[in-house]
Design a protein around this motif. Structure first.
Motif, short mmCIF file in Angstrom:
data_model
loop_
_atom_site.label_atom_id
_atom_site.label_comp_id
_atom_site.label_asym_id
_atom_site.label_seq_id
_atom_site.Cartn_x
_atom_site.Cartn_y
_atom_site.Cartn_z
N GLU A 67 0.83 -1.20 0.00
CA GLU A 67 0.00 0.00 0.00
C GLU A 67 0.87 1.26 0.00
O GLU A 67 0.56 2.25 -0.67
N THR A 68 1.96 1.21 0.76
CA THR A 68 2.88 2.34 0.79
C THR A 68 3.46 2.59 -0.60
O THR A 68 3.55 3.75 -1.05
N ALA A 69 3.83 1.51 -1.27
CA ALA A 69 4.38 1.64 -2.63
C ALA A 69 3.38 2.31 -3.57
O ALA A 69 3.73 3.19 -4.35
N LEU A 70 2.13 1.90 -3.48
CA LEU A 70 1.11 2.46 -4.36
C LEU A 70 0.81 3.92 -4.04
O LEU A 70 0.66 4.74 -4.95
N SER A 159 13.44 6.04 8.50
CA SER A 159 13.20 4.86 9.33
C SER A 159 11.97 5.08 10.19
O SER A 159 11.92 6.01 10.99
N PHE A 160 10.96 4.22 10.01
CA PHE A 160 9.77 4.22 10.86
C PHE A 160 9.95 3.16 11.94
O PHE A 160 10.08 1.98 11.63
N HIS A 161 9.95 3.58 13.18
CA HIS A 161 10.11 2.69 14.35
C HIS A 161 11.12 1.56 14.09
O HIS A 161 10.86 0.39 14.37
N GLY A 162 12.26 1.93 13.54
CA GLY A 162 13.31 0.95 13.24
C GLY A 162 14.29 0.78 14.39
O GLY A 162 14.41 1.64 15.26
N SER A 220 5.85 -0.19 16.20
CA SER A 220 4.90 -0.55 15.14
C SER A 220 3.71 0.40 15.05
O SER A 220 2.61 0.00 14.67
N PHE A 221 3.92 1.68 15.34
CA PHE A 221 2.79 2.61 15.38
C PHE A 221 2.15 2.87 14.02
O PHE A 221 1.07 3.44 13.94
N THR A 222 2.76 2.43 12.92
CA THR A 222 2.15 2.58 11.60
C THR A 222 1.40 1.33 11.16
O THR A 222 0.76 1.33 10.11
N ASP A 223 1.47 0.26 11.94
CA ASP A 223 0.91 -1.04 11.55
C ASP A 223 -0.50 -1.20 12.10
O ASP A 223 -0.69 -1.42 13.30
N LYS A 224 -1.51 -1.12 11.23
CA LYS A 224 -2.90 -1.24 11.67
C LYS A 224 -3.22 -2.62 12.21
O LYS A 224 -4.22 -2.80 12.92
N ARG A 243 0.94 11.61 11.17
CA ARG A 243 1.95 12.66 11.32
C ARG A 243 3.30 12.22 10.76
O ARG A 243 4.01 13.02 10.13
N SER A 244 3.65 10.96 10.98
CA SER A 244 4.93 10.48 10.46
C SER A 244 4.92 10.41 8.94
O SER A 244 5.94 10.67 8.28
N TRP A 245 3.76 10.08 8.37
CA TRP A 245 3.63 10.08 6.90
C TRP A 245 3.88 11.48 6.35
O TRP A 245 4.62 11.66 5.38
N LYS A 246 3.29 12.48 6.98
CA LYS A 246 3.47 13.86 6.54
C LYS A 246 4.93 14.28 6.67
O LYS A 246 5.46 15.00 5.82
N SER A 247 5.57 13.84 7.74
CA SER A 247 6.99 14.15 7.93
C SER A 247 7.82 13.56 6.81
O SER A 247 8.75 14.20 6.29
N MET A 248 7.49 12.32 6.42
CA MET A 248 8.22 11.68 5.33
C MET A 248 8.00 12.41 4.02
O MET A 248 8.95 12.64 3.25
N ILE A 249 6.75 12.77 3.72
CA ILE A 249 6.45 13.45 2.46
C ILE A 249 7.22 14.76 2.35
O ILE A 249 7.80 15.08 1.30
#
Length: 256
Positions: A67-70, A159-162, A220-224, A243-249
């Motif tokens: 989904e992230t890729a798309l 890195s998301f929660h890496g 894993s805060f991005t994992d539904k 919020r993390s998605w917006k930071s990445m964008i």
């Protein structure tokens, strides 16, 4: 017979994503080991044909990575989801995932090789080799940081929660790619000592780095699929996810 097996395998990978027509399985190899990642090419690419390599969490390629890729492809980026484990090696439970991810963390050069092979595929599929960012989730977030540590030819990493740890015996080299670490403020899997060591490493490496903390967020805060119970140490957090998605964008726009 081997060719027939591969055709069947590719079909089984495509069927669950028929509604996601932009996502295409790509076979590549690590010696005799078959790897199958997923490419998504934008209908209208950004002018510089920038690409994003996505490193999945410890369970291997999952719906979240796809989904992230798309979603990123819709924004004009070439995206490729890396297959770290290879065909026949995908873990079936958390115990197996821990063992397999742990193997690559201990044998870090092999992890580097898997990431580079996937990066090569992203470029082969049309992405500009001079405009690449690597992003990763959990185990994949660890891989993204490793891409920076060895100065893979990329512009930045997210890195998301890496995992942040590294072998103290490794030499700290100057880090060229920009680094963005998105971290749960209450993540129990990263100790204060490890976080401090990572930050000191970034300073010694003269890295252009950022680390953003999200309140009330654990691992894993991005994992539904991680549930909502923070007491378990890993849980989804909608605010932190968005919020993390917006930071990445914002990071991608600046770097690419």
């Amino acid at each position: 017979m081997k060719t027939i097996f591969r055709i069947i395998l590719l079909l089984t990978l495509v069927i669950p994503t028929i509604s996601k027509a932009q996502l295409k399985p790509i076979e590549y190899h690590d010696g005799s080991q078959i790897q199958i990642g997923f490419i998504s090419k934008p209908e209208k690419a950004v002018k510089n044909k920038a690409g994003i390599l996505i490193l999945p969490a410890w369970m291997g390629i999952d719906e979240h990575a796809k989904e992230t890729a798309l979603e990123l492809s819709k924004l004009g980026y070439f995206t490729f989801v890396a297959d770290i484990y290879g065909v026949g090696n995908k873990p079936t439970n958390y115990s197996e995932a821990g063992q397999k991810a742990g193997y690559f963390k201990k044998n870090i050069n092999e992890y580097h090789k898997k990431i580079q092979l996937a990066l090569d595929q992203l470029i082969a599929q049309g992405a500009n080799p001079d405009k690449i960012v690597v992003i990763g989730y959990c185990f994949g977030g660890t891989g993204a940081i490793e891409a920076a540590r060895i100065n893979m030819k990329v512009k930045g990493i997210v890195s998301f929660h890496g995992g942040l740890g590294r072998d103290d015996l490794r030499t700290i080299e100057p880090i060229l790619p920009r680094v963005l670490v998105l971290h749960g403020a209450d993540d129990p899997y990263e100790s204060e000592a490890e976080i401090k060591a990572f930050q000191n490493e970034m300073r010694k490496a003269n890295s252009d780095w950022e680390m953003v903390y999200y309140s009330n967020a654990v691992h894993s805060f991005t994992d539904k699929g991680a549930g909502l119970d923070n007491s378990k140490g890993a849980a989804y957090n909608e605010k932190a996810d968005k919020r993390s998605w917006k930071s990445m964008i914002k990071f991608l726009q600046e770097v690419l």
